[in-house]
Motif scaffolding. Structure first.
Motif, PDB file in Angstrom:
ATOM      1  N   GLY A   1     -26.043   6.282 -58.309  1.00 65.54           N
ATOM      2  CA  GLY A   1     -27.387   6.185 -58.860  1.00 65.54           C
ATOM      3  C   GLY A   1     -28.476   6.720 -57.955  1.00 65.54           C
ATOM      4  N   VAL A   2     -28.150   7.751 -57.170  1.00 66.41           N
ATOM      5  CA  VAL A   2     -29.150   8.332 -56.277  1.00 66.41           C
ATOM      6  C   VAL A   2     -29.359   9.804 -56.609  1.00 66.41           C
ATOM      7  N   LYS A   3     -30.469  10.322 -56.142  1.00 71.45           N
ATOM      8  CA  LYS A   3     -30.796  11.734 -56.329  1.00 71.45           C
ATOM      9  C   LYS A   3     -30.755  12.433 -54.975  1.00 71.45           C
ATOM     10  N   ILE A   4     -30.116  13.594 -54.934  1.00 71.01           N
ATOM     11  CA  ILE A   4     -30.033  14.368 -53.697  1.00 71.01           C
ATOM     12  C   ILE A   4     -31.194  15.350 -53.642  1.00 71.01           C
ATOM     13  N   ILE A   5     -31.959  15.277 -52.571  1.00 70.79           N
ATOM     14  CA  ILE A   5     -33.091  16.178 -52.369  1.00 70.79           C
ATOM     15  C   ILE A   5     -32.809  17.003 -51.118  1.00 70.79           C
ATOM     16  N   THR A   6     -32.898  18.306 -51.240  1.00 75.97           N
ATOM     17  CA  THR A   6     -32.518  19.180 -50.130  1.00 75.97           C
ATOM     18  C   THR A   6     -33.697  19.985 -49.592  1.00 75.97           C
ATOM     19  N   GLN A   7     -33.560  20.375 -48.349  1.00 73.13           N
ATOM     20  CA  GLN A   7     -34.539  21.253 -47.716  1.00 73.13           C
ATOM     21  C   GLN A   7     -33.800  22.136 -46.720  1.00 73.13           C
ATOM     22  N   GLY A   8     -33.898  23.438 -46.906  1.00 74.10           N
ATOM     23  CA  GLY A   8     -33.217  24.363 -46.018  1.00 74.10           C
ATOM     24  C   GLY A   8     -34.074  24.778 -44.843  1.00 74.10           C
ATOM     25  N   THR A   9     -33.400  25.168 -43.771  1.00 74.08           N
ATOM     26  CA  THR A   9     -34.082  25.696 -42.592  1.00 74.08           C
ATOM     27  C   THR A   9     -33.244  26.830 -42.025  1.00 74.08           C
ATOM     28  N   SER A  10     -33.905  27.862 -41.551  1.00 79.04           N
ATOM     29  CA  SER A  10     -33.184  29.039 -41.071  1.00 79.04           C
ATOM     30  C   SER A  10     -33.012  29.076 -39.561  1.00 79.04           C
ATOM     31  N   SER A  11     -33.711  28.195 -38.845  1.00 80.21           N
ATOM     32  CA  SER A  11     -33.587  28.180 -37.384  1.00 80.21           C
ATOM     33  C   SER A  11     -33.938  26.802 -36.847  1.00 80.21           C
ATOM     34  N   ALA A  12     -33.526  26.544 -35.620  1.00 78.55           N
ATOM     35  CA  ALA A  12     -33.797  25.251 -34.996  1.00 78.55           C
ATOM     36  C   ALA A  12     -35.296  25.004 -34.857  1.00 78.55           C
ATOM     37  N   ALA A  13     -36.051  26.077 -34.650  1.00 80.79           N
ATOM     38  CA  ALA A  13     -37.498  25.937 -34.479  1.00 80.79           C
ATOM     39  C   ALA A  13     -38.179  25.434 -35.747  1.00 80.79           C
TER      40      ALA A  13
END
Length: 224
Positions: free
Chosen positions: A199-211
Motif C-alpha cells: 500500500g505504498v507509492k514509489i517516488i523516484t529522483q535520478g541523479t547523474s553525479s555525486a555532486a
C-alpha cells in the motif's frame, strides 16, 4: 591457456558468495602453487560494500590455494566513479593479457567485458544488479561470453515489508538513483512491482553525479 582456465574455474567457485569465503565448487586447486597468476581488479568506487567484494574474492582465492604474494600477482585499480577512467583501466588490463579480471560494480564490469572479450580474458563480476540489462547474459539467461558473476538485486519485497513494519503509516517511499547505471532501472522496477502489496507509492529522483545528490535529495523530499 591452461592457467587461465584454472583461474577461471576457481573464480567460478567464488562468485557463489560475494564478499565471503568461497562456499561452493571443487576445493581441489591442483598444482596451482607452481604457477603465478595475473589478476586485475577493477573497482568502480571507494565504498565499504565494494571493498568487501574485493577482499572476499581474494580471501576465497586464498582458500582455494591461490594466494597473493605466493602464486598470485594482483593489480588493483579504482576508477573513482569515473566511466572514462574505468575504460582506460580495463583497456590497460586487457593489453597486459591478465589471466582474469575481477570487476566490481556494473560500470566497471561493462568496461572490463568490452575490453577483454576480444582477448579471451575471462571476467568475473560482483555487485551487478541486473546482468541482463548490463549485457552479460542473453534472453535465455546464458552468459554472452567469457563472463560470469553474481547479482546484488535488492530484495524489494523484504525491504518494503521492513519499512512498513517499522512505519505502519508510511504512504510514500522515495528512491534516489543513478541515471548513468542501467541496474538502477531493475531496482526501481522491483520496488514498483512490490509496492502495491504494501500500500505504498514509489517516488523516484535520478541523479547523474555525486555532486548532484544534495539537490536531488531535496527534490525527492519535496516530492514525497
Amino acid at each position: 591457456m591452461k592457467r587461465t582456465k584454472k583461474l577461471l574455474m576457481v573464480g567460478l567457485s567464488l562468485v557463489c558468495a560475494v564478499g565471503l569465503f568461497a562456499g561452493c565448487g571443487n576445493s581441489d586447486s591442483g598444482n596451482s602453487a607452481d604457477k603465478t597468476y595475473e589478476l586485475g581488479i577493477l573497482q568502480f568506487a571507494n565504498h565499504g560494500s565494494l571493498d568487501n567484494c574485493r577482499e572476499g574474492f581474494l580471501q576465497g582465492l586464498k582458500e582455494e590455494g591461490i594466494e597473493e604474494g605466493k602464486n598470485l600477482n594482483v593489480t588493483y585499480k579504482n576508477s573513482g566513479s569515473d566511466a572514462a577512467t574505468d575504460n582506460q583501466i580495463a583497456s590497460s588490463f586487457a593489453s597486459k593479457d591478465m589471466d582474469m579480471i575481477c570487476a566490481i560494480a556494473t560500470p566497471s564490469a561493462q568496461s572490463a567485458y568490452n575490453a577483454a572479450k576480444d582477448k579471451n580474458i575471462p571476467v568475473i563480476y560482483t555487485a551487478v544488479t541486473s546482468p541482463k540489462l548490463a549485457g552479460f547474459v542473453d534472453d535465455s539467461d546464458k552468459n554472452v561470453g567469457e563472463i560470469t558473476g553474481t547479482s546484488d538485486l535488492v530484495l524489494a519485497d523484504d525491504q518494503l515489508k521492513l519499512i512498513t513494519d517499522m512505519m505502519p503509516k508510511v504512504k510514500n517511499v522515495g528512491i534516489l538513483y543513478s541515471t548513468s547505471e542501467v541496474n538502477s532501472k531493475a531496482g526501481i522496477e522491483a520496488y514498483e512491482k512490490a509496492a502495491s502489496k504494501y500500500g505504498v507509492k514509489i517516488i523516484t529522483q535520478g541523479t547523474s553525479s555525486a555532486a548532484d545528490i544534495p539537490m536531488a535529495t531535496d527534490s525527492l523530499v519535496k516530492k514525497s
